[in-house]
Scaffold this motif. Sequence first.
Motif, PDB file in Angstrom:
ATOM      1  N   ALA A  57      -4.190  13.532   2.577  1.00 26.14           N
ATOM      2  CA  ALA A  57      -5.377  12.672   2.634  1.00 26.14           C
ATOM      3  C   ALA A  57      -5.296  11.569   1.575  1.00 26.14           C
ATOM      4  CB  ALA A  57      -6.644  13.502   2.449  1.00 26.14           C
ATOM      5  N   ALA A  58      -4.708  11.874   0.429  1.00 27.24           N
ATOM      6  CA  ALA A  58      -4.547  10.845  -0.616  1.00 27.24           C
ATOM      7  C   ALA A  58      -3.525   9.808  -0.154  1.00 27.24           C
ATOM      8  CB  ALA A  58      -4.109  11.476  -1.927  1.00 27.24           C
TER       9      ALA A  58
ATOM     10  N   VAL B 201      -8.526  15.360 -10.311  1.00 26.52           N
ATOM     11  CA  VAL B 201      -8.151  16.767 -10.161  1.00 26.52           C
ATOM     12  C   VAL B 201      -6.861  16.876  -9.332  1.00 26.52           C
ATOM     13  CG1 VAL B 201      -8.877  19.010  -9.244  1.00 26.52           C
ATOM     14  CG2 VAL B 201     -10.556  17.487 -10.332  1.00 26.52           C
ATOM     15  N   LEU B 202      -6.820  16.123  -8.259  1.00 26.75           N
ATOM     16  CA  LEU B 202      -5.642  16.146  -7.395  1.00 26.75           C
ATOM     17  C   LEU B 202      -4.417  15.570  -8.123  1.00 26.75           C
ATOM     18  CD1 LEU B 202      -4.683  16.818  -4.521  1.00 26.75           C
ATOM     19  CD2 LEU B 202      -5.201  14.455  -3.876  1.00 26.75           C
ATOM     20  N   ARG B 203      -4.667  14.536  -8.907  1.00 28.01           N
ATOM     21  CA  ARG B 203      -3.577  13.910  -9.662  1.00 28.01           C
ATOM     22  C   ARG B 203      -2.965  14.911 -10.644  1.00 28.01           C
ATOM     23  NH1 ARG B 203      -6.063   9.184 -11.519  1.00 28.01           N
ATOM     24  NH2 ARG B 203      -6.608  10.167 -13.491  1.00 28.01           N
ATOM     25  N   ASP B 204      -3.810  15.646 -11.328  1.00 29.00           N
ATOM     26  CA  ASP B 204      -3.319  16.643 -12.289  1.00 29.00           C
ATOM     27  C   ASP B 204      -2.564  17.764 -11.581  1.00 29.00           C
ATOM     28  OD1 ASP B 204      -4.430  15.140 -14.219  1.00 29.00           O
ATOM     29  OD2 ASP B 204      -6.179  16.429 -14.586  1.00 29.00           O
TER      30      ASP B 204
ATOM     31  N   LEU C 183      -1.612   6.115  -9.119  1.00 30.70           N
ATOM     32  CA  LEU C 183      -2.345   5.499  -8.012  1.00 30.70           C
ATOM     33  C   LEU C 183      -3.144   6.518  -7.187  1.00 30.70           C
ATOM     34  CD1 LEU C 183       0.238   2.776  -6.882  1.00 30.70           C
ATOM     35  CD2 LEU C 183      -1.636   2.584  -8.502  1.00 30.70           C
ATOM     36  N   ILE C 184      -3.044   7.816  -7.544  1.00 28.79           N
ATOM     37  CA  ILE C 184      -3.947   8.801  -6.922  1.00 28.79           C
ATOM     38  C   ILE C 184      -5.305   8.678  -7.618  1.00 28.79           C
ATOM     39  CG2 ILE C 184      -4.435  11.258  -6.484  1.00 28.79           C
ATOM     40  CD1 ILE C 184      -1.581  11.889  -6.427  1.00 28.79           C
ATOM     41  N   GLN C 185      -6.326   8.405  -6.857  1.00 24.81           N
ATOM     42  CA  GLN C 185      -7.662   8.164  -7.438  1.00 24.81           C
ATOM     43  C   GLN C 185      -8.288   9.451  -7.999  1.00 24.81           C
ATOM     44  OE1 GLN C 185      -8.955   4.997  -7.373  1.00 24.81           O
ATOM     45  NE2 GLN C 185      -7.170   4.211  -6.275  1.00 24.81           N
TER      46      GLN C 185
ATOM     47  N   SER D 189       0.802  -1.228   0.000  1.00 30.96           N
ATOM     48  CA  SER D 189       0.000   0.000   0.000  1.00 30.96           C
ATOM     49  C   SER D 189       0.830   1.272   0.000  1.00 30.96           C
ATOM     50  CB  SER D 189      -0.945   0.067   1.199  1.00 30.96           C
ATOM     51  OG  SER D 189      -1.689  -1.090   1.275  1.00 30.96           O
ATOM     52  N   VAL D 190       2.075   1.176  -0.432  1.00 31.52           N
ATOM     53  CA  VAL D 190       2.899   2.372  -0.557  1.00 31.52           C
ATOM     54  C   VAL D 190       2.998   2.668  -2.058  1.00 31.52           C
ATOM     55  CG1 VAL D 190       5.128   3.411  -0.033  1.00 31.52           C
ATOM     56  CG2 VAL D 190       4.175   1.709   1.518  1.00 31.52           C
ATOM     57  N   PRO D 191       2.539   3.838  -2.512  1.00 26.43           N
ATOM     58  CA  PRO D 191       2.389   4.060  -3.953  1.00 26.43           C
ATOM     59  C   PRO D 191       3.692   4.421  -4.665  1.00 26.43           C
ATOM     60  CG  PRO D 191       1.674   6.006  -2.772  1.00 26.43           C
ATOM     61  CD  PRO D 191       2.060   4.995  -1.722  1.00 26.43           C
TER      62      PRO D 191
END
Length: 453
Positions: A203-204, A137-140, A132-134, A100-102
């Motif tokens: 939080a992610a 918007v946050l991923r971008d 692996l960030i779901q 679980s470590v991305p």
Amino acid sequence: MTVSPGQIRADFSAAMSEMYRTEVPAYGTLVRIVEQVNAGVLDRDDNALALTPGEDTNRISAERHGAIRLGTAEELAMMGRVFAVMGMEPIGYYDLSVASVPVHSTAFRPIGREALAENPFRVFTSLLRLELIQDEVLRDKAAATLARRCIFTDDAIRLTEKAEAEGGLGAEDASRFVTEVLETFRWHPEACVDDATFDELIAAHRLIADVVSFKGPHINHLTPRTLDIDAAQAEMLAHGLPAKAIVEGPPRRACPILLRQTAFKALNEAIRFPVDGGWQEGQHTARFGEIEQRGVALTPKGRALYDQLLADVRAEILPAADGSNAADYVAKLEDVFKAFPDTWRELHDQDLGYFKYAPGNGAVKGEGLQALLDSGALTLSPIIYEDFLPVSAAGIFQSNLGDEARTDSQAASSRSSFEAALGKRVIDEFALYEAMQAASYTAALEQVNKGAA
Ligand code: OOG
Ligand code: NI
């Protein structure tokens, strides 16, 4: 005259140690503890560890590994070129997403007996897997933040290119290279995202925040090697360092195998978020301390047995984050590992570990490897494990991510995408140990035969 890659590596490792000592004062305490414990072990002249004098013992006081986490493929590729100037190549692929470590990782380290004896400095290098960030918007936003930074100084890049073009660096350039590359690893308390973004990233995943929010991939720990980790762990606690509840890896044994590690928890550090032309105070846990004890490198057969026994232990008991079941876990570990032979000869004869051979004092009696070893015409010394253990690494990551670390499993392993990012293949560690053992056998046998002729 060019400076050897090994010398640049030794200088860099020393400079990093110096920097980390001022950044994290507890690291200095750790180094002192380890030096004392090691001196004690080396003074006892029983050599129960069967170390090769000189080759295995001179490096101990300078030996350490570090770890960094990179954000993009370009950063990883450039880092690989920088490490190559110091004679460090990517060895092994570690998929931490299973824990679980991305991230996925490799270890940059020197190859070969002479280079390792000169200075075995290695850096566990992870690449963030933004996919692996779901939250899209946050991923971008994370990707855009990473795209804006350059973690290398202009001179670090220039000197790396020069070393590549000219096949090395002269003394002045080499020293400048060390200073410039060190900048990449330095801690910067100024975040490059605002506190709201930082909280979203936390939080992610805490690790995503650690990689994305800062100017560079600060070195997050520097680990000296101890010859007796239980003694060093007891000293850590006596010095008030908040050590992890259990030592990761195999149990204490007469003949150490692979790698045992323990850490002290990450420090709470003051950071600053940019706000309206000023700064706003914040907190982050990024950096920690770790020590390790290294044992014999295991063959695929030995490694399979190690993995099996560790899985048997973990099927019955998992170490709790708060350390409440530490004694039960250690008891179980010791019990299950009774199935792993614990003399050098058994490890050797059952093809569980890799060894160096050297001519001994005994006269040659009989024929074949077993007879040469029985008569003392040949002696054994364990080939030290120079790599890492994913389960231990996950335990180290997790103990420093806080209790809210997620435990759901992540996407599948992706070695080929890691290699594509790096721009080269990672080297198989087993092949390296195998070759080292074979070369030492040939050389030792030649000497024995010469002596007998
Ligand atoms: C790396 C953790 C892995 C080790 O000793 O297993 C590691 C990290 O936290 O970035 O250094
Ligand atoms: Ni480590």
